[in-house]
Scaffold this motif. Structure first.
Motif, PDB file in Angstrom:
ATOM      1  N   GLU A  57     -37.779-126.768  38.509  1.00  0.00           N
ATOM      2  CA  GLU A  57     -38.434-125.644  37.841  1.00  0.00           C
ATOM      3  C   GLU A  57     -38.016-124.295  38.417  1.00  0.00           C
ATOM      4  OE1 GLU A  57     -40.361-125.881  35.188  1.00  0.00           O
ATOM      5  OE2 GLU A  57     -40.094-128.067  35.169  1.00  0.00           O
ATOM      6  N   ALA A  58     -37.358-124.295  39.567  1.00  0.00           N
ATOM      7  CA  ALA A  58     -37.074-123.051  40.276  1.00  0.00           C
ATOM      8  C   ALA A  58     -35.755-122.420  39.827  1.00  0.00           C
ATOM      9  CB  ALA A  58     -37.026-123.314  41.782  1.00  0.00           C
ATOM     10  N   THR A  59     -35.603-121.159  40.178  1.00  0.00           N
ATOM     11  CA  THR A  59     -34.325-120.466  40.063  1.00  0.00           C
ATOM     12  C   THR A  59     -33.971-119.909  41.432  1.00  0.00           C
ATOM     13  OG1 THR A  59     -35.435-118.412  39.414  1.00  0.00           O
ATOM     14  CG2 THR A  59     -34.625-119.851  37.637  1.00  0.00           C
ATOM     15  N   ASP A  60     -32.674-119.700  41.668  1.00  0.00           N
ATOM     16  CA  ASP A  60     -32.251-119.193  42.968  1.00  0.00           C
ATOM     17  C   ASP A  60     -32.270-117.662  42.977  1.00  0.00           C
ATOM     18  OD1 ASP A  60     -29.947-118.325  41.670  1.00  0.00           O
ATOM     19  OD2 ASP A  60     -28.647-119.834  42.585  1.00  0.00           O
ATOM     20  N   ALA A  61     -31.761-117.077  44.053  1.00  0.00           N
ATOM     21  CA  ALA A  61     -31.803-115.617  44.207  1.00  0.00           C
ATOM     22  C   ALA A  61     -30.998-114.888  43.146  1.00  0.00           C
ATOM     23  CB  ALA A  61     -31.295-115.232  45.595  1.00  0.00           C
ATOM     24  N   GLN A  62     -30.056-115.589  42.538  1.00  0.00           N
ATOM     25  CA  GLN A  62     -29.228-114.996  41.489  1.00  0.00           C
ATOM     26  C   GLN A  62     -29.728-115.333  40.089  1.00  0.00           C
ATOM     27  OE1 GLN A  62     -26.931-112.878  42.583  1.00  0.00           O
ATOM     28  NE2 GLN A  62     -27.513-113.449  44.672  1.00  0.00           N
ATOM     29  N   GLY A  63     -30.864-116.008  40.012  1.00  0.00           N
ATOM     30  CA  GLY A  63     -31.452-116.340  38.723  1.00  0.00           C
ATOM     31  C   GLY A  63     -30.951-117.619  38.095  1.00  0.00           C
ATOM     32  N   ARG A  64     -30.159-118.419  38.833  1.00  0.00           N
ATOM     33  CA  ARG A  64     -29.632-119.679  38.305  1.00  0.00           C
ATOM     34  C   ARG A  64     -30.657-120.791  38.415  1.00  0.00           C
ATOM     35  NH1 ARG A  64     -24.431-118.125  41.488  1.00  0.00           N
ATOM     36  NH2 ARG A  64     -25.895-118.433  43.189  1.00  0.00           N
ATOM     37  N   ARG A  65     -30.671-121.678  37.444  1.00  0.00           N
ATOM     38  CA  ARG A  65     -31.425-122.926  37.561  1.00  0.00           C
ATOM     39  C   ARG A  65     -30.624-123.893  38.436  1.00  0.00           C
ATOM     40  NH1 ARG A  65     -35.483-123.357  33.588  1.00  0.00           N
ATOM     41  NH2 ARG A  65     -36.110-125.195  34.782  1.00  0.00           N
ATOM     42  N   GLY A  75     -32.313-126.719  61.843  1.00  0.00           N
ATOM     43  CA  GLY A  75     -32.459-127.723  60.793  1.00  0.00           C
ATOM     44  C   GLY A  75     -33.543-127.397  59.789  1.00  0.00           C
ATOM     45  N   SER A  76     -34.335-126.333  60.075  1.00  0.00           N
ATOM     46  CA  SER A  76     -35.388-125.909  59.154  1.00  0.00           C
ATOM     47  C   SER A  76     -34.834-125.202  57.929  1.00  0.00           C
ATOM     48  CB  SER A  76     -36.343-124.930  59.855  1.00  0.00           C
ATOM     49  OG  SER A  76     -36.913-125.484  61.005  1.00  0.00           O
ATOM     50  N   PHE A  77     -33.596-124.683  58.031  1.00  0.00           N
ATOM     51  CA  PHE A  77     -33.077-123.770  57.017  1.00  0.00           C
ATOM     52  C   PHE A  77     -31.864-124.344  56.298  1.00  0.00           C
ATOM     53  CE2 PHE A  77     -34.613-120.612  60.351  1.00  0.00           C
ATOM     54  CZ  PHE A  77     -35.852-120.451  59.749  1.00  0.00           C
ATOM     55  N   GLU A  78     -31.822-124.181  54.987  1.00  0.00           N
ATOM     56  CA  GLU A  78     -30.661-124.560  54.183  1.00  0.00           C
ATOM     57  C   GLU A  78     -30.304-123.392  53.269  1.00  0.00           C
ATOM     58  OE1 GLU A  78     -27.519-126.880  52.562  1.00  0.00           O
ATOM     59  OE2 GLU A  78     -28.605-126.900  54.452  1.00  0.00           O
ATOM     60  N   PRO A  79     -29.294-122.564  53.651  1.00  0.00           N
ATOM     61  CA  PRO A  79     -28.924-121.390  52.868  1.00  0.00           C
ATOM     62  C   PRO A  79     -27.766-121.680  51.906  1.00  0.00           C
ATOM     63  CG  PRO A  79     -27.868-121.298  55.007  1.00  0.00           C
ATOM     64  CD  PRO A  79     -28.631-122.613  54.964  1.00  0.00           C
ATOM     65  N   ASP A  80     -27.691-120.876  50.856  1.00  0.00           N
ATOM     66  CA  ASP A  80     -26.578-121.011  49.913  1.00  0.00           C
ATOM     67  C   ASP A  80     -25.538-119.914  50.059  1.00  0.00           C
ATOM     68  OD1 ASP A  80     -27.813-118.794  48.772  1.00  0.00           O
ATOM     69  OD2 ASP A  80     -27.792-119.601  46.729  1.00  0.00           O
ATOM     70  N   GLY A  81     -25.758-118.972  50.985  1.00  0.00           N
ATOM     71  CA  GLY A  81     -24.812-117.890  51.207  1.00  0.00           C
ATOM     72  C   GLY A  81     -24.931-116.756  50.212  1.00  0.00           C
ATOM     73  N   GLU A  82     -25.793-116.906  49.210  1.00  0.00           N
ATOM     74  CA  GLU A  82     -25.967-115.877  48.192  1.00  0.00           C
ATOM     75  C   GLU A  82     -27.427-115.432  48.089  1.00  0.00           C
ATOM     76  OE1 GLU A  82     -24.180-116.888  44.458  1.00  0.00           O
ATOM     77  OE2 GLU A  82     -22.174-117.042  45.325  1.00  0.00           O
ATOM     78  N   GLY A  83     -28.151-115.592  49.201  1.00  0.00           N
ATOM     79  CA  GLY A  83     -29.499-115.050  49.261  1.00  0.00           C
ATOM     80  C   GLY A  83     -30.627-116.041  49.076  1.00  0.00           C
ATOM     81  N   THR A  84     -30.300-117.331  48.850  1.00  0.00           N
ATOM     82  CA  THR A  84     -31.336-118.345  48.642  1.00  0.00           C
ATOM     83  C   THR A  84     -31.472-119.208  49.885  1.00  0.00           C
ATOM     84  OG1 THR A  84     -30.690-118.431  46.316  1.00  0.00           O
ATOM     85  CG2 THR A  84     -32.154-120.178  47.110  1.00  0.00           C
ATOM     86  N   LEU A  85     -32.710-119.541  50.244  1.00  0.00           N
ATOM     87  CA  LEU A  85     -32.969-120.378  51.410  1.00  0.00           C
ATOM     88  C   LEU A  85     -33.990-121.435  51.053  1.00  0.00           C
ATOM     89  CD1 LEU A  85     -32.254-120.547  54.488  1.00  0.00           C
ATOM     90  CD2 LEU A  85     -34.356-119.271  54.904  1.00  0.00           C
ATOM     91  N   LEU A  86     -33.662-122.703  51.337  1.00  0.00           N
ATOM     92  CA  LEU A  86     -34.593-123.811  51.165  1.00  0.00           C
ATOM     93  C   LEU A  86     -35.247-124.123  52.500  1.00  0.00           C
ATOM     94  CD1 LEU A  86     -32.409-126.270  49.033  1.00  0.00           C
ATOM     95  CD2 LEU A  86     -33.842-124.382  48.231  1.00  0.00           C
ATOM     96  N   ILE A  87     -36.571-124.348  52.482  1.00  0.00           N
ATOM     97  CA  ILE A  87     -37.318-124.665  53.705  1.00  0.00           C
ATOM     98  C   ILE A  87     -38.404-125.675  53.365  1.00  0.00           C
ATOM     99  CG2 ILE A  87     -38.673-123.748  55.632  1.00  0.00           C
ATOM    100  CD1 ILE A  87     -37.686-120.998  55.025  1.00  0.00           C
ATOM    101  N   THR A  88     -38.668-126.596  54.280  1.00  0.00           N
ATOM    102  CA  THR A  88     -39.860-127.431  54.151  1.00  0.00           C
ATOM    103  C   THR A  88     -41.020-126.716  54.843  1.00  0.00           C
ATOM    104  OG1 THR A  88     -39.161-128.666  56.113  1.00  0.00           O
ATOM    105  CG2 THR A  88     -38.726-129.670  53.964  1.00  0.00           C
ATOM    106  N   GLU A  89     -42.103-126.567  54.122  1.00  0.00           N
ATOM    107  CA  GLU A  89     -43.270-125.875  54.647  1.00  0.00           C
ATOM    108  C   GLU A  89     -43.813-126.568  55.893  1.00  0.00           C
ATOM    109  OE1 GLU A  89     -47.629-124.345  52.982  1.00  0.00           O
ATOM    110  OE2 GLU A  89     -46.029-124.901  51.604  1.00  0.00           O
ATOM    111  N   SER A  90     -43.733-127.893  55.918  1.00  0.00           N
ATOM    112  CA  SER A  90     -44.312-128.651  57.030  1.00  0.00           C
ATOM    113  C   SER A  90     -43.657-128.330  58.367  1.00  0.00           C
ATOM    114  CB  SER A  90     -44.183-130.152  56.748  1.00  0.00           C
ATOM    115  OG  SER A  90     -42.837-130.513  56.488  1.00  0.00           O
ATOM    116  N   SER A  91     -42.398-127.882  58.346  1.00  0.00           N
ATOM    117  CA  SER A  91     -41.664-127.684  59.594  1.00  0.00           C
ATOM    118  C   SER A  91     -41.806-126.291  60.179  1.00  0.00           C
ATOM    119  CB  SER A  91     -40.167-127.987  59.382  1.00  0.00           C
ATOM    120  OG  SER A  91     -39.558-126.978  58.591  1.00  0.00           O
ATOM    121  N   ILE A  92     -42.414-125.366  59.442  1.00  0.00           N
ATOM    122  CA  ILE A  92     -42.479-124.001  59.976  1.00  0.00           C
ATOM    123  C   ILE A  92     -43.826-123.327  59.752  1.00  0.00           C
ATOM    124  CG2 ILE A  92     -41.415-122.979  57.911  1.00  0.00           C
ATOM    125  CD1 ILE A  92     -39.943-121.056  59.866  1.00  0.00           C
TER     126      ILE A  92
END
Length: 382
Positions: free
Chosen positions: A284-292, A185-202
């Motif tokens: 403000e972020a972009t993903d691994a492919q440069g998308r907003r 549950g710590s990880f949320e991937p998009d399948g194209e190289g981007t991963l969302l994580i909450t710092e507090s959990s890891i």
């Protein structure tokens, strides 16, 4: 249901003094394949990929809750919730329910013939966190054991701590052991190289003592094959998970996320502030492919309208589960909010059935449908 139910979102009033078996990444047992983080990161992770949940599943893994010391008088009711989820998913893909040997017969009766119940000792229902995450490389799937340690040694889960080894052996899936401690549950991937994580959990001494964020990020990239990690602050110490990302923000497609938002009548708290911080970061972020990112709010129900109860009731719709041809969302009893959430999910998954499932006891215990399921990528099992 008891309003005093010890839950994953509570401070574990009834269990705070119990020491858990430490299953961290500091020592290997016989047969462990511990992923090294030395050497060239790009070379080690070449071709390694962590897929997205909307890709094809071979099966869904679940766990039959066993601990009356946790659920008390609510154990029969949480089992009803788990069986209801398993039966619903079983209409769309193969479901494997892990259960203690003496509980297999009852679990099979409750889940029905569309669910396979196997003898594999477990403690509780949180398969998302105890089952390894899966990565693919060269067309082969490997299970990465995340060294589950009871969410930072907050609860004792002796059997659940072994699921990573025993389940993969049962299905002859190669196993590798991560050099860090985390939960699915710590990880949320998009399948194209981007991963969302909450710092507090890891990035937390209860999982990864002495490691800073940069060190952990390097290990995650090499272990899971992701190219960009986006860190959200999360919330420390307010629930047993230290705020897993899967109850806060979820991908529906690369570059598109649904963000949990409190109902307007709910007083602001640390969770709503975490959502605000996540939205600011993602805006403000972009993903691994440069998308907003496109960030869409997914509003919670009105707590005065829901059918569940308890101080720790998890009323987020973000904890949905994407299965083959389907999406499973919680049904909380606020008809207007349930309908709105279903509509939002249908808009983002137009070719899938959106299936609401009542999970009041699971939600009162601090979790949701995503927390109780774990997908294995691959061709669907017939």
């Amino acid at each position: 249901m008891s309003p005093l139910l010890p839950s994953r979102r509570s401070a574990l009033r009834a269990f705070g003094g119990i020491g858990a078996v430490v299953l961290g990444a500091s020592a290997c047992g016989p047969g462990d394949d511990l992923l090294s983080t030395s050497g060239n990161q790009d070379t080690a992770a070449e071709g390694l990929r962590m897929g997205a949940e909307w890709e094809s599943h071979a099966r869904t893994f679940m766990s039959w809750p066993a601990l009356d010391s946790v659920w008390a008088e609510d154990l029969p009711y949480v089992r009803e919730d788990i069986a209801r989820i398993a039966r619903a998913i079983g209409e769309y893909e193969y479901v494997v329910m892990m259960a203690r040997p003496q509980q297999v017969k009852a679990a099979q009766k409750a889940c029905g013939r569309d669910v396979e119940v196997i003898e594999l000792p477990v403690d509780d229902l949180w398969a998302r966190d105890t089952v390894p995450v899966f990565v693919e490389q060269g067309g082969k799937v490997t299970g990465v054991d995340l060294n589950f340690n009871g969410w930072g040694n907050k609860q004792t889960h002796t059997n659940d701590g072994k699921v990573g080894r025993t389940l993969l052996a049962e299905y002859d899936i190669p196993r590798r052991r991560a050099p860090f401690v985390a939960e699915g549950g710590s990880f949320e991937p998009d399948g194209e190289g981007t991963l969302l994580i909450t710092e507090s959990s890891i990035v937390n001494d209860n999982r990864n003592r002495g490691k800073n964020r940069d060190q952990i990020e390097a290990e995650i990239k090499k272990t899971l094959g992701v190219k960009k990690v986006i860190w959200l602050k999360g919330v420390r110490g307010q629930d047993i998970t230290d705020a897993h990302v899967d109850s806060l923000v979820r991908f529906t497609a690369p570059g598109v996320v649904l963000l949990d938002r409190a109902h307007p009548d709910t007083p602001a708290d640390s969770w709503s502030r975490a959502a605000d911080q996540a939205k600011a970061v993602l805006s403000e972020a972009t993903d691994a492919q440069g998308r907003r990112f496109e960030v869409i709010d997914l509003p919670q129900p009105d707590l005065y309208e829901i059918t569940g109860e308890g101080d720790d009731f998890v009323s987020t719709y973000a904890n949905f589960y994407i299965a083959n041809d389907s999406v499973f969302m919680p049904k909380f009893g606020d008809r207007k909010a349930d309908k709105r959430a279903k509509s939002i999910l249908q808009e983002h998954f137009p070719k899938r059935d959106i299936v609401p499932v009542a999970i009041d006891t699971i939600a009162s215990g601090g979790g949701g449908i995503h927390c109780s399921t774990h997908d294995q990528p691959g061709k669907p099992v017939d």
